[in-house]
Design a protein around this motif. Structure first.
Motif, PDB file in Angstrom:
ATOM      1  N   SER A 150     -11.694  32.992   6.307  1.00 52.66           N
ATOM      2  CA  SER A 150     -12.579  33.041   7.483  1.00 52.66           C
ATOM      3  C   SER A 150     -13.964  33.559   7.098  1.00 52.66           C
ATOM      4  CB  SER A 150     -11.965  33.926   8.570  1.00 52.66           C
ATOM      5  OG  SER A 150     -11.783  35.256   8.094  1.00 52.66           O
ATOM      6  N   GLN A 153     -15.769  30.730   5.269  1.00 62.63           N
ATOM      7  CA  GLN A 153     -16.151  29.683   6.219  1.00 62.63           C
ATOM      8  C   GLN A 153     -17.392  30.117   7.010  1.00 62.63           C
ATOM      9  OE1 GLN A 153     -13.094  28.678   9.027  1.00 62.63           O
ATOM     10  NE2 GLN A 153     -14.275  27.059   9.996  1.00 62.63           N
ATOM     11  N   GLN A 157     -21.138  28.396   6.993  1.00 62.35           N
ATOM     12  CA  GLN A 157     -21.805  27.944   8.221  1.00 62.35           C
ATOM     13  C   GLN A 157     -23.190  28.584   8.368  1.00 62.35           C
ATOM     14  OE1 GLN A 157     -18.944  28.978  11.222  1.00 62.35           O
ATOM     15  NE2 GLN A 157     -17.696  27.116  10.904  1.00 62.35           N
ATOM     16  N   LYS A 162     -21.578  28.135  -0.898  1.00 63.24           N
ATOM     17  CA  LYS A 162     -20.191  28.478  -1.172  1.00 63.24           C
ATOM     18  C   LYS A 162     -20.145  29.619  -2.192  1.00 63.24           C
ATOM     19  CE  LYS A 162     -18.240  23.920  -0.177  1.00 63.24           C
ATOM     20  NZ  LYS A 162     -17.396  22.792  -0.683  1.00 63.24           N
TER      21      LYS A 162
END
Length: 226
Positions: A150, A153, A157, A162
C-alpha cells in the motif's frame, strides 16, 4: 620764652596720648575690618561646603535609588527566568507523559498498520530513491512488510516513481522504542527517522507555541513563537 621742663613733659604726654589714641582707633578699625572679612569668608566657606554636602548626598541618594532599581530589575528577571524554567520543565513532563503513552498507538493493530503505511510513504516521498532499507522493531517486521504494497502504491500515485523496499534485518530498531520505522539509503548515506518518538518530537516542536498557550495562556511579552 623757653618752655619749662614741666611744659615739655606735659606736651610729650599730650603727644603720646594722641598717638596712643590714634593707634587704638586704627587697631579697632583693623579689628573691625578683619572681623568683617572673617565673617564674610566664613560665610562663603560655610555656603561652599554646604553646597558640597548637599551635592554629595544628592549623588548618594541617586545612587541608592539606582541600586534599588537595579536590584528590583534583577529580582524581576530572576523570577521570570524561574517561571520560564518551571514552564519548560512542565512542558517536558507533558511531552514525556505523551511519549510514555505512545505504546497505546500499537495496541490497535489495524490503525497501527495504516500508520506504518503512511510513515513509509512519507519517507519514500522525501528520499525519492530507487531502493531503500527499512528499519523497524523486530516485533513489527511482519506488519511493516505487510504495509509495503500500500505504501509503494501510494508513492507511485504521488510521484510516478517506483522503489524497492527491503527490511534491514541486520539493524533492527531497539525494542524499547514505541514503534514506527526508519528509511535508509544504500550505504547509510541518508536516513529518515519516522519512529513514533521522532514524529512526536517533530510535532511537539511545531506545536510548541500552541502547547504553551494551552498550558499557561497567551504571553503578551513573547515576540517570537518558538
Amino acid at each position: 620764652m623757653a618752655l619749662s621742663d614741666a611744659d615739655v613733659q606735659k606736651q610729650i604726654h599730650h603727644m603720646m596720648a594722641f598717638i596712643e589714641q590714634e593707634a587704638n582707633e586704627k587697631a579697632e578699625e583693623i579689628d573691625a575690618r578683619a572681623e568683617e572679612e572673617f565673617t564674610i569668608e566664613k560665610g562663603r566657606l560655610v555656603q561652599q561646603n554646604r553646597l558640597k554636602i548637599i551635592e554629595y548626598y544628592e549623588r548618594k541618594e541617586k545612587q541608592v535609588e539606582l541600586n534599588k532599581k537595579i536590584g528590583a530589575s534583577n529580582l524581576l528577571n530572576k523570577s521570570r527566568l524561574e517561571v520560564l524554567k518551571a514552564q519548560e520543565a512542565h512542558i517536558r513532563n507533558v511531552l514525556h507523559e505523551a511519549q510514555q503513552k505512545l505504546h497505546i498507538v500499537t495496541k490497535d493493530r489495524a490503525s497501527y498498520n495504516r500508520l506504518l503505511s503512511l510513515l513509509i510513504t512519507q519517507g519514500l516521498c522525501q528520499l525519492m530513491e530507487k531502493g531503500l532499507f527499512v528499519r523497524c522493531r523486530r516485533e513489527d517486521q511482519s506488519a511493516v512488510e505487510a504495509a509495503f504494497p500500500s505504501a509503494l502504491q501510494s508513492y507511485n500515485q504521488l510521484s510516478g516513481r517506483k522503489c524497492k523496499l527491503e527490511i534491514d534485518t541486520a539493524n533492527f530498531l531497539p525494542a524499547e522504542i514505541c514503534g514506527g520505522i526508519e528509511l535508509v539509503t544504500p550505504g547509510n548515506r541518508i536516513k529518515i527517522s519516522n519512529t513514533l518518538e521522532a514524529r512526536l518530537e517533530m510535532l511537539a516542536q511545531q506545536m510548541l507555541p500552541e502547547i504553551r498557550s494551552m498550558l499557561f495562556g497567551a504571553n503578551p511579552n513573547r515576540k517570537f513563537d518558538n
